[in-house]
Design a protein around this motif. Structure first.
Motif, PDB file in Angstrom:
ATOM      1  N   SER A   1       0.829  -1.201   0.000  1.00 22.95           N
ATOM      2  CA  SER A   1       0.000   0.000   0.000  1.00 22.95           C
ATOM      3  C   SER A   1       0.865   1.252   0.000  1.00 22.95           C
ATOM      4  O   SER A   1       2.075   1.175   0.249  1.00 22.95           O
TER       5      SER A   1
ATOM      6  N   ILE B   1       1.580   3.149  -2.527  1.00 21.81           N
ATOM      7  CA  ILE B   1       2.361   3.366  -3.751  1.00 21.81           C
ATOM      8  C   ILE B   1       1.730   4.486  -4.564  1.00 21.81           C
ATOM      9  O   ILE B   1       0.595   4.370  -5.016  1.00 21.81           O
TER      10      ILE B   1
ATOM     11  N   SER C   1       3.073   5.943  -7.374  1.00 19.06           N
ATOM     12  CA  SER C   1       3.277   5.798  -8.813  1.00 19.06           C
ATOM     13  C   SER C   1       4.242   4.647  -9.069  1.00 19.06           C
ATOM     14  O   SER C   1       4.891   4.152  -8.144  1.00 19.06           O
ATOM     15  N   ILE C   2       4.326   4.225 -10.307  1.00 23.53           N
ATOM     16  CA  ILE C   2       5.352   3.272 -10.729  1.00 23.53           C
ATOM     17  C   ILE C   2       6.188   3.972 -11.785  1.00 23.53           C
ATOM     18  O   ILE C   2       5.659   4.452 -12.787  1.00 23.53           O
TER      19      ILE C   2
ATOM     20  N   GLN D   1       1.665   6.303 -14.131  1.00 24.66           N
ATOM     21  CA  GLN D   1       0.495   5.700 -13.528  1.00 24.66           C
ATOM     22  C   GLN D   1       0.789   4.259 -13.127  1.00 24.66           C
ATOM     23  O   GLN D   1       1.679   3.609 -13.684  1.00 24.66           O
ATOM     24  N   ILE D   2       0.007   3.760 -12.168  1.00 24.31           N
ATOM     25  CA  ILE D   2       0.297   2.457 -11.592  1.00 24.31           C
ATOM     26  C   ILE D   2      -0.125   1.329 -12.518  1.00 24.31           C
ATOM     27  O   ILE D   2       0.584   0.341 -12.686  1.00 24.31           O
ATOM     28  N   GLY D   3      -1.279   1.446 -13.128  1.00 19.22           N
ATOM     29  CA  GLY D   3      -1.752   0.351 -13.977  1.00 19.22           C
ATOM     30  C   GLY D   3      -2.422   0.887 -15.211  1.00 19.22           C
ATOM     31  O   GLY D   3      -2.241   2.048 -15.574  1.00 19.22           O
TER      32      GLY D   3
ATOM     33  N   ARG E   1      -0.138   1.675 -19.874  1.00 22.74           N
ATOM     34  CA  ARG E   1       1.147   2.372 -19.729  1.00 22.74           C
ATOM     35  C   ARG E   1       1.737   2.697 -21.089  1.00 22.74           C
ATOM     36  O   ARG E   1       2.422   3.699 -21.262  1.00 22.74           O
TER      37      ARG E   1
ATOM     38  N   THR F   1       9.652  -1.145 -18.488  1.00 18.38           N
ATOM     39  CA  THR F   1       8.943  -2.242 -17.834  1.00 18.38           C
ATOM     40  C   THR F   1       8.587  -3.285 -18.894  1.00 18.38           C
ATOM     41  O   THR F   1       8.671  -3.014 -20.093  1.00 18.38           O
TER      42      THR F   1
END
Lengths: 388, 59
Positions: free
Chosen positions: A41, A43, A45-46, A50-52, A55, A273
């Protein structure tokens, strides 16, 4: 409660450092991390993005959609794989196909193949060849380009080139005429190679929040001195052609040359990624915003609605999904012309959602006609093109 | 770097109004909307302004 003050945490049997702490409270974990089924929990950003969700900014990066089919003798225009366009100046001619040659075990089923069918030896100053895809500005607002919060971009892809040595991949900002390039080196010819490069953030020049082409990603294949005699633009800069593709090898110099590309991903942040694989239906839906082709048509009705005078019969052709803008419409293949049929139609009153399909010739009031193709391929029929 | 070879352009009309342009672009006949966001129409306008292309009136 006591506080442990240390900069590094290391396992007794390790020669490395598992966790590094710095004075700014940054924590770097240097090995694979197992959260032992606990939730993660907090988080934000990645990679700063955005996280998901989506991308990858590139549409059809895995070359799965090929509505146009094989394109022979191309000196420009869109290739076999949707959203990918060839541009050249000189004598280069290519054939493009969706190919099954892919990097083994990497999760890809297709690639874009560029086969040189007319070579361009030593380029003149103005000669160039490149493969590119373009992005709508309204899809790039997350980059915050032109502000102090502008984001880095990371590009990753799989490539097989017939030439070893330096290749150039460039971002070009059409809204502000700015450019940045990255060089990558092919170490072994005709062998799949993974490449990732990071483009710096650009705090100058924002993208228009519109449906026009704000950014293009270009894989250079050949560059004469007009585009290669300067110093490579490794940081964003105002347009200067000689700085675009310095060092680019000539991929177009032999009809034995085949260039393959797949797995193209452009994402926010400075970390590549894994490729974001999408369902075919999802990717196709994205491509339909720019290009739609009917394939075979059987018995599509049109009517001369007016009660008086001769004129053309017509009907509405719906565009689903709505296209980027009003498309250009063309008719490919044979349309039946005998009595009761429309012949090859024309088109007018074109919008992003529909257009009027009109009969080739005038008919009597209230006459009905059929639009029908004869032996067309799935890449022919009624074609609607709203590409960038 | 976008170049289009436009060899002819003519308005298409219905009931007295222009509804598209029939143009031969890079050897292919296309019906081009009167919409500047369409890249073919934008190029037609550019070439007309440059004096290298004329759009014929509808028949």
């Amino acid at each position: 409660m006591s506080t442990l003050k240390t900069g590094n945490i290391t396992h007794p049997s390790s020669t490395g450092t598992a966790i590094t702490l710095d004075a700014s409270d940054n924590v770097t974990i240097n090995g694979p991390t197992n959260f032992n089924s606990n939730a993660l929990s907090g988080i934000a950003s990645i990679n700063g993005g955005q996280i998901g969700g989506s991308r990858n900014l590139v549409i059809n990066g895995a070359m799965t959609v090929q509505q146009r089919g094989t394109q022979t003798n191309q000196t420009g225009g869109y290739t076999a794989c949707d959203r990918w366009q060839f541009a050249e100046n000189g004598s280069s001619v290519i054939t493009t196909t969706q190919d099954t040659n892919v990097p083994v075990g990497k999760g890809f089923g297709s690639s874009l193949k560029i086969e040189v069918t007319n070579a361009s030896g030593t380029p003149t100053a103005a000669n160039y060849a490149l493969l590119r895809t373009k992005f709508e500005g309204q899809n790039l607002q997350q980059l915050a380009k032109g502000t102090s919060e502008a984001k880095d971009l990371t590009l990753s892809f799989w490539v097989s080139s017939p030439k070893t040595g330096t290749h150039i991949v460039e971002l070009f900002d059409n809204d502000n005429s700015r450019q940045v390039s990255r060089a990558y080196t092919i170490s072994t010819a005709n062998t799949w190679q993974y490449v990732s490069v990071v483009y710096p953030a650009d705090t100058t020049g924002s993208f228009n929040n519109a449906n026009s082409a704000s950014l293009q990603l270009a894989f250079w294949l050949m560059a004469g001195s007009d585009n290669s005699s300067g110093t490579l633009a490794e940081n964003w800069q105002a347009y200067n052609a000689p700085d675009r593709a310095v060092g680019q090898v000539n991929v177009m110099d032999s009809t034995s040359n085949n260039f393959y590309l797949t797995g193209v991903q452009l994402e926010v942040g400075s970390q590549a990624t894994p490729f974001e694989h999408r369902l075919y239906a999802d990717e196709l839906q994205r491509c339909l915003r720019y290009y739609q082709v009917s394939g075979t048509i059987k018995g599509y009705p049109m009517v001369r609605y007016e009660n008086t005078g001769n004129g053309k019969a017509y009907s509405n052709w719906r565009l689903v999904p709505e296209m980027r803008t009003s498309p250009s419409v063309s008719f490919s293949g044979t349309f039946i012309t005998s009595t009761g049929y429309s012949g090859t139609p024309t088109a007018g009153d074109i919008t992003a959602r529909q257009f009027r399909l009109l009969s080739a010739s005038s008919v009597n009031p209230n006459d009905n006609l059929w639009v029908e193709t004869n032996s067309v391929t799935e890449s022919q029929g009624i074609i609607s093109d709203a590409e960038l | 770097m976008d170049s289009m070879n436009i060899t002819s352009a003519q308005y298409i009309a219905d009931n007295g109004s222009n509804i598209s342009i029939q143009a031969v672009i890079d050897g292919e006949t296309r019906y081009v909307p009167l919409d500047p966001a369409n890249r073919h129409y934008a190029e037609i306008l550019r070439q007309v302004q440059a004096g290298t292309l004329t759009i014929a009136e509808a028949e």
